[in-house]
Scaffold this motif. Structure first.
Motif, mmCIF file in Angstrom:
data_model
loop_
_atom_site.group_PDB
_atom_site.id
_atom_site.type_symbol
_atom_site.label_atom_id
_atom_site.label_comp_id
_atom_site.label_asym_id
_atom_site.label_seq_id
_atom_site.Cartn_x
_atom_site.Cartn_y
_atom_site.Cartn_z
ATOM 1 N N ASP A 94 0.835 -1.208 0.000
ATOM 2 C CA ASP A 94 0.000 0.000 0.000
ATOM 3 C C ASP A 94 0.868 1.256 0.000
ATOM 4 N N ARG A 126 2.254 1.316 -10.365
ATOM 5 C CA ARG A 126 1.284 0.270 -10.041
ATOM 6 C C ARG A 126 0.388 0.711 -8.886
ATOM 7 N N ARG A 127 0.385 -0.027 -7.813
ATOM 8 C CA ARG A 127 -0.583 0.172 -6.743
ATOM 9 C C ARG A 127 -0.067 1.033 -5.598
ATOM 10 N N ARG A 338 -7.416 5.865 2.304
ATOM 11 C CA ARG A 338 -8.881 5.976 2.186
ATOM 12 C C ARG A 338 -9.242 6.853 0.986
ATOM 13 N N ARG A 340 -7.441 7.230 -1.690
ATOM 14 C CA ARG A 340 -7.159 6.463 -2.903
ATOM 15 C C ARG A 340 -8.298 5.502 -3.227
ATOM 16 N N THR A 341 -8.927 4.948 -2.184
ATOM 17 C CA THR A 341 -10.068 4.060 -2.402
ATOM 18 C C THR A 341 -11.177 4.776 -3.156
ATOM 19 N N HIS A 342 -11.376 6.053 -2.807
ATOM 20 C CA HIS A 342 -12.443 6.833 -3.446
ATOM 21 C C HIS A 342 -12.055 7.331 -4.839
ATOM 22 N N TYR A 343 -10.783 7.693 -5.013
ATOM 23 C CA TYR A 343 -10.366 8.336 -6.260
ATOM 24 C C TYR A 343 -9.626 7.417 -7.225
ATOM 25 N N GLY A 344 -9.210 6.237 -6.738
ATOM 26 C CA GLY A 344 -8.507 5.310 -7.612
ATOM 27 C C GLY A 344 -7.236 5.925 -8.165
ATOM 28 N N ARG A 345 -6.943 5.648 -9.426
ATOM 29 C CA ARG A 345 -5.714 6.134 -10.054
ATOM 30 C C ARG A 345 -5.916 7.473 -10.753
ATOM 31 N N THR A 346 -7.027 8.161 -10.464
ATOM 32 C CA THR A 346 -7.194 9.492 -11.043
ATOM 33 C C THR A 346 -6.250 10.495 -10.396
ATOM 34 N N ASP A 348 -2.326 11.083 -9.354
ATOM 35 C CA ASP A 348 -1.015 10.477 -9.553
ATOM 36 C C ASP A 348 -0.272 10.403 -8.222
#
Length: 355
Positions: A94, A126-127, A338, A340-346, A348
């Motif tokens: 993470d 990546r993640r 948290r 990142r969970t909402h926004y994902g990879r939008t 950077d």
């Protein structure tokens, strides 16, 4: 409403796990993370593999226990001959915290810092959230990065390998100055020049330029009283309930260096108006570059250094204040995940690092 804490998979990149010490900020953060139930792995700069499947892996040390009495106990576990070594997928972490010091590699492994950053850049695609941002850390690999901050925060500076240029600079400052390597830290190879230095000036210059470029800076008289190390998080001074993560470093032995690693001492300090103004002036660049955790070294109304690689001092301020600054940093990382969970990879890597 309090959100449920989700365990993090947290990795720390250090120079070499075998050379870590129990007074390092990295070990303190790792121990506090373990106590919170997070998974922790430590890996060195020589431990990476980019495999045929395009995955970045590392041979990492894992702690065996879920809680440790102190930092020394954790270090003994991960450095022990029977310690747990595991080949992990770094891509699946993470958070990956980059905590290696390039200066430690200059002689024996000059290839190591650059390789660590290049592997970390691949991981950031990546993640994992990689902090400080590895692309901009590459730009900050030596002290020329400092020259990109506003002129008014910096001492007058000359960077050269020409001994005559450096001597002319010192002469223009009435015989006073500081000479140090362009690449390095911890007070290594730092010389304070005075009008009494005489023939020693040539030796000082030669000692620095034999390994590369030298920085010559104006001498700040207030340096004799030490300097401030002010820790920054998310581009702002790190504080808890009005107490800043700020120490005064000084040396009463006659050595002009106040670095703790050079024998300096320390005490808690309250940043004055000059220090807070400097923090405000450097914040925009730190934020833009994804420099999440930073140490500012301040003398009077000038910055001596912006430490973006391995800012230390968390263990010191915790022991002096009893406040949980490590927990504050971990709270912030949990908050970012948290988001990142909402926004994902939008978002950077650099953007998420500084939110």
């Amino acid at each position: 409403m309090t959100e449920t804490r989700t365990p993090m998979r947290l990795g720390f990149v250090v120079n070499d796990v075998a050379t870590e010490q129990d007074n390092y900020t990295t070990i303190r953060l790792a121990r506090k993370a373990i106590a919170r139930g997070h998974e922790v792995a430590l890996m060195g700069l020589a431990d990476f593999t980019y495999d045929a499947c395009g995955t970045v892996r590392a041979c990492a040390r894992r702690p065996r226990d879920t809680e440790y009495a102190d930092d020394a106990a954790l270090l003994a576990d991960i450095q022990g001959t029977d310690g747990v070594t595991e080949r992990i997928s770094v891509d699946e972490l993470d958070v990956l915290m980059l905590r290696s010091d390039p200066a430690d590699e200059m002689i024996e492994r000059p290839w190591a810092p650059a390789c660590g950053l290049l592997f970390s850049q691949l991981v950031a695609l990546r993640r994992a959230l990689v902090i400080n941002d590895p692309t901009h850390l590459t730009d900050a690999s030596n002290k020329t990065y400092f020259q990109h901050f506003p002129e008014e925060v910096r001492p007058v500076t000359c960077i050269s390998r020409d001994a005559e240029e450096i001597k002319a600079f010192i002469k223009s400052r009435e015989g006073y100055g500081v000479i140090k390597p362009l690449q390095g830290s911890g007070g290594q190879g730092v010389f304070v020049v005075t009008p009494d230095s005489g023939g020693n000036l040539n030796q000082m210059i030669d000692a620095v330029i034999r390994d590369g470029y030298a920085i010559a800076q104006e001498y700040l008289p207030k340096a004799k009283d030490g300097d401030l190390r002010l820790l920054m998080l998310n581009g702002r001074p790190l504080e808890i309930d009005g107490t800043y993560a700020c120490i005064r470093r000084y040396n009463d032995s006659g050595d002009a260096r106040s670095n703790i690693s050079a024998g300096g001492k320390y005490e808690m300090a309250v940043p004055d108006a000059d220090a807070l103004r400097l923090a405000e002036l450097v914040a925009p660049k730190l934020i833009r570059d994804g420099m999440y955790f930073v140490g500012l070294d301040i003398v009077g109304d000038k910055l001596m250094e912006v430490n973006v690689d391995t800012p230390g001092g968390i263990n010191m301020v915790e022991e002096l204040t009893g406040l949980d600054f490590s927990g504050h940093i971990l709270d912030d990382l949990e908050r970012k995940l948290r988001l990142r969970t909402h926004y994902g990879r939008t978002l950077d890597n650099a953007e998420l690092a500084m939110l």
